[in-house]
Structures are given as structure tokens and as C-alpha cells.
Design a protein around this motif. Structure first.
Motif, PDB file in Angstrom:
ATOM      1  N   SER A 171      -4.392   5.978  -3.929  1.00 38.51           N
ATOM      2  CA  SER A 171      -5.661   5.297  -3.652  1.00 38.51           C
ATOM      3  C   SER A 171      -6.803   6.288  -3.427  1.00 38.51           C
ATOM      4  CB  SER A 171      -5.543   4.384  -2.434  1.00 38.51           C
ATOM      5  OG  SER A 171      -4.661   3.340  -2.688  1.00 38.51           O
ATOM      6  N   ASP A 172      -6.517   7.331  -2.657  1.00 37.37           N
ATOM      7  CA  ASP A 172      -7.547   8.354  -2.404  1.00 37.37           C
ATOM      8  C   ASP A 172      -7.918   9.074  -3.691  1.00 37.37           C
ATOM      9  OD1 ASP A 172      -7.665   7.756   0.273  1.00 37.37           O
ATOM     10  OD2 ASP A 172      -6.306   9.370   0.877  1.00 37.37           O
ATOM     11  N   LYS A 173      -6.934   9.346  -4.524  1.00 36.79           N
ATOM     12  CA  LYS A 173      -7.172  10.063  -5.774  1.00 36.79           C
ATOM     13  C   LYS A 173      -8.014   9.231  -6.744  1.00 36.79           C
ATOM     14  CE  LYS A 173      -6.141  13.790  -8.077  1.00 36.79           C
ATOM     15  NZ  LYS A 173      -6.459  15.103  -7.589  1.00 36.79           N
ATOM     16  N   LEU A 174      -7.839   7.914  -6.707  1.00 39.39           N
ATOM     17  CA  LEU A 174      -8.559   7.059  -7.642  1.00 39.39           C
ATOM     18  C   LEU A 174      -9.971   6.696  -7.191  1.00 39.39           C
ATOM     19  CD1 LEU A 174      -5.679   4.651  -8.715  1.00 39.39           C
ATOM     20  CD2 LEU A 174      -6.607   6.577  -9.999  1.00 39.39           C
ATOM     21  N   LYS A 175     -10.356   7.091  -6.005  1.00 37.54           N
ATOM     22  CA  LYS A 175     -11.706   6.768  -5.502  1.00 37.54           C
ATOM     23  C   LYS A 175     -12.760   7.510  -6.270  1.00 37.54           C
ATOM     24  CE  LYS A 175     -10.452   5.530  -0.855  1.00 37.54           C
ATOM     25  NZ  LYS A 175     -10.489   5.853   0.558  1.00 37.54           N
ATOM     26  N   GLN A 199      -2.542  14.050  -1.811  1.00 41.72           N
ATOM     27  CA  GLN A 199      -3.383  12.861  -1.677  1.00 41.72           C
ATOM     28  C   GLN A 199      -2.594  11.609  -2.052  1.00 41.72           C
ATOM     29  OE1 GLN A 199      -6.817  13.908  -4.216  1.00 41.72           O
ATOM     30  NE2 GLN A 199      -8.023  13.191  -2.489  1.00 41.72           N
ATOM     31  N   LYS A 203      -8.056  12.006 -15.585  1.00 41.23           N
ATOM     32  CA  LYS A 203      -9.250  11.197 -15.320  1.00 41.23           C
ATOM     33  C   LYS A 203      -9.719  10.488 -16.579  1.00 41.23           C
ATOM     34  CE  LYS A 203     -11.105  13.673 -11.349  1.00 41.23           C
ATOM     35  NZ  LYS A 203     -12.171  14.524 -10.826  1.00 41.23           N
ATOM     36  N   ASN A 227       0.758   3.898  -3.033  1.00 40.52           N
ATOM     37  CA  ASN A 227       0.169   5.201  -2.736  1.00 40.52           C
ATOM     38  C   ASN A 227       1.142   6.371  -2.856  1.00 40.52           C
ATOM     39  OD1 ASN A 227      -2.557   4.694  -2.283  1.00 40.52           O
ATOM     40  ND2 ASN A 227      -2.127   3.915  -0.240  1.00 40.52           N
ATOM     41  N   GLN A 245       0.825  -1.217   0.000  1.00 39.80           N
ATOM     42  CA  GLN A 245       0.000   0.000   0.000  1.00 39.80           C
ATOM     43  C   GLN A 245       0.852   1.257   0.000  1.00 39.80           C
ATOM     44  OE1 GLN A 245      -2.472  -0.896   3.409  1.00 39.80           O
ATOM     45  NE2 GLN A 245      -4.175  -1.471   2.089  1.00 39.80           N
TER      46      GLN A 245
END
Length: 143
Positions: free
Chosen positions: A139-143, A136, A98, A59, A55
Motif C-alpha cells: 500500500s505504501d509503495k503504491l501511493k 515498505q 511503475k 500489504n 490489509q
């Protein structure tokens, strides 16, 4: 062969993660130039930190290392190789990023994990990888 005199920290933590991997690799280079997760965890006596290592690498260091999988003793680990600065794409527009990521995800209707997504991005966009300009995690960015 010339002896490499590098001091290696005795503990791998979030604050020294990158430098520990670089120092370990410099002192103990592999034949194929990869850093192997199971070797790092064994060296630092952290085999129980398998998930944390994955992780944290994904990340916070996906832009510094090429991340790939390998199997060892019935478990899937990361093998890591240094990225060159020419492979890093700074300042990419968030909407463009994105769209690129969504395009890759659409090409994998069953799903795609983050390591495979990063690898596919690298292949499709001229060997480049994006850098997030905020603090960020990936993982947070890809949510």
C-alpha cells in the motif's frame, strides 16, 4: 487418507500470519485448494478482524499468495492460494514496475482495487508477480 500431524497456533498474529495460513491449509485442505478468509477468521475466533486480515495479506503476502475475492454471507472476502517460486519476479527495476502498474491503472479509467491490480499484473506479465526489495508495504509503495 493419511493423517496430517501439524500443530496449529491458537492465535493468528502478524508474526505468525504466513505459517498459520499454511498450517491451517495443510490440516484442513479445501477441495479447490484455496484458503478461505472467513474460515480462517472463524477458526481463530477473529471475525471482527476482517479488515486487518485483508490489509495484512495484501500489504505483506501478495507475493506469496494468489489473492482473489469471493462472497460469503453478504460480505466480500479473500480466497488465497499458494504461489510457486517460479511465479515470483525478483529484482525488477522500480521504473519498469511503475510503468507496468500505471499501464494497468490506465486501462481501468474508473479505478481498480489492489487485489484486481495484482491479478491483472499476473495475467499480463506471464503469470509472474513482482517482489518489492525494500521493507515498505505494498500500500505504501503504491501511493
Amino acid at each position: 487418507f493419511k493423517s496430517v500431524d501439524i500443530e496449529i497456533d491458537d492465535k493468528l498474529t502478524e508474526s505468525n500470519f504466513y505459517q498459520c495460513l499454511v498450517n491451517y491449509h495443510t490440516k484442513n485442505p479445501s477441495e479447490d485448494n484455496f484458503i478461505y478468509q472467513h474460515e480462517i477468521l472463524k477458526f481463530y475466533d477473529m471475525m471482527d478482524e476482517y479488515q486487518w486480515f485483508i490489509q495484512y495479506a495484501i500489504n505483506y503476502y501478495y507475493d506469496k499468495f494468489h489473492l482473489n475475492y469471493y462472497d460469503h454471507a453478504g460480505k466480500r472476502y479473500l480466497k488465497i492460494n499458494m504461489r510457486s517460486s517460479t511465479e515470483i519476479e525478483h529484482g525488477i527495476d522500480e521504473d519498469v514496475l511503475k510503468q507496468r502498474l500505471k499501464s494497468i491503472v490506465r486501462d481501468h479509467p474508473i479505478g481498480i482495487d489492489i487485489v484486481s491490480l495484482l491479478y491483472q499484473y499476473h495475467l499480463e506479465y506471464n503469470g509472474k508477480i513482482f517482489v518489492l526489495d525494500d521493507n515498505q508495504s505494498l500500500s505504501d509503495k503504491l501511493k
